[in-house]
Design an enzyme around this catalytic site. Sequence first.
Site, PDB file in Angstrom:
ATOM      1  N   CYS A  86       0.838  -1.203   0.000  1.00 59.37           N
ATOM      2  CA  CYS A  86       0.000   0.000   0.000  1.00 59.37           C
ATOM      3  C   CYS A  86       0.876   1.258   0.000  1.00 59.37           C
ATOM      4  O   CYS A  86       1.526   1.542  -0.998  1.00 59.37           O
ATOM      5  CB  CYS A  86      -0.975  -0.042   1.180  1.00 59.37           C
ATOM      6  N   HIS A 196      -3.366  -5.768   1.034  1.00 57.58           N
ATOM      7  CA  HIS A 196      -2.667  -5.987   2.305  1.00 57.58           C
ATOM      8  C   HIS A 196      -2.602  -7.468   2.681  1.00 57.58           C
ATOM      9  O   HIS A 196      -3.495  -7.971   3.387  1.00 57.58           O
ATOM     10  CB  HIS A 196      -3.391  -5.240   3.423  1.00 57.58           C
ATOM     11  N   GLU A 198      -0.769  -8.827   4.897  1.00 58.06           N
ATOM     12  CA  GLU A 198      -0.594  -8.960   6.345  1.00 58.06           C
ATOM     13  C   GLU A 198      -1.929  -8.916   7.085  1.00 58.06           C
ATOM     14  O   GLU A 198      -1.996  -9.281   8.264  1.00 58.06           O
ATOM     15  CB  GLU A 198       0.355  -7.876   6.866  1.00 58.06           C
TER      16      GLU A 198
END
Length: 231
Positions: A86, A196, A198
């Site tokens: 990002c 994302h 994660e």
Amino acid sequence: MKFAVLVFPGSNCDIDCYKAVESTVGQPVDYVWHTATDLSAYDAILVPGGFSYGDYLRCGAIARFAGVMNEVKKAAEQGKFILGICNGFQILTEAGLLPGALIRNTGLKFRCHGTPLEVVNNTNPFTNQFSQGEIIDIPIAHGEGNYYCDDATLAELKANNQIIFRYAGDTNPNGSVDNIAGISNKAGNVVGMMPHPERAVDQLLGSEDGKRMFTSILNAWREQHGAAVNG
């Protein structure tokens, strides 16, 4: 294998990245402040999402001048693994480590939701645990995730197999050229993506598809160093 998670003023996904490394691969990981002048101890560098320096001027435009970025460039040249997520992707493009730019989403709205991605290149160090063409579910959260490059750059990305992820089907949430969600440099060791991973490492979060990005990089590092795979 040792991971660094960079922290800029305004980063807000650094903890997520740290926890993702801990929970997926269990390797040593450190937070590294933006003033750091030595990344030689690390094998992989994560440039997290957030709003570095408040996104003043434009996303990533100030962070690219942070002292640690000189070390990130050195690490990239040495073939170490670098993942920008990002705002991290935006920083890597601003720093010239990846081609193109991220501009305002079409519709000018912040988009925050799960997104189906197509794995376009599963030979990359960050994607070797996926199947070619596999559709995975990874969330996005951005207002300036519209990937743009000129026609010549796009042709080069395709020719060099540098497109890593595309938004699947007609789901392009931000207007990115050629539905691009993630790319690499020519060497393949530097990857930037707007979604994302994660935030997708446990089914409690809605998806655990992001887990394999972290296991992929550990697998690539072990192959590179001839290390035996354990557990």
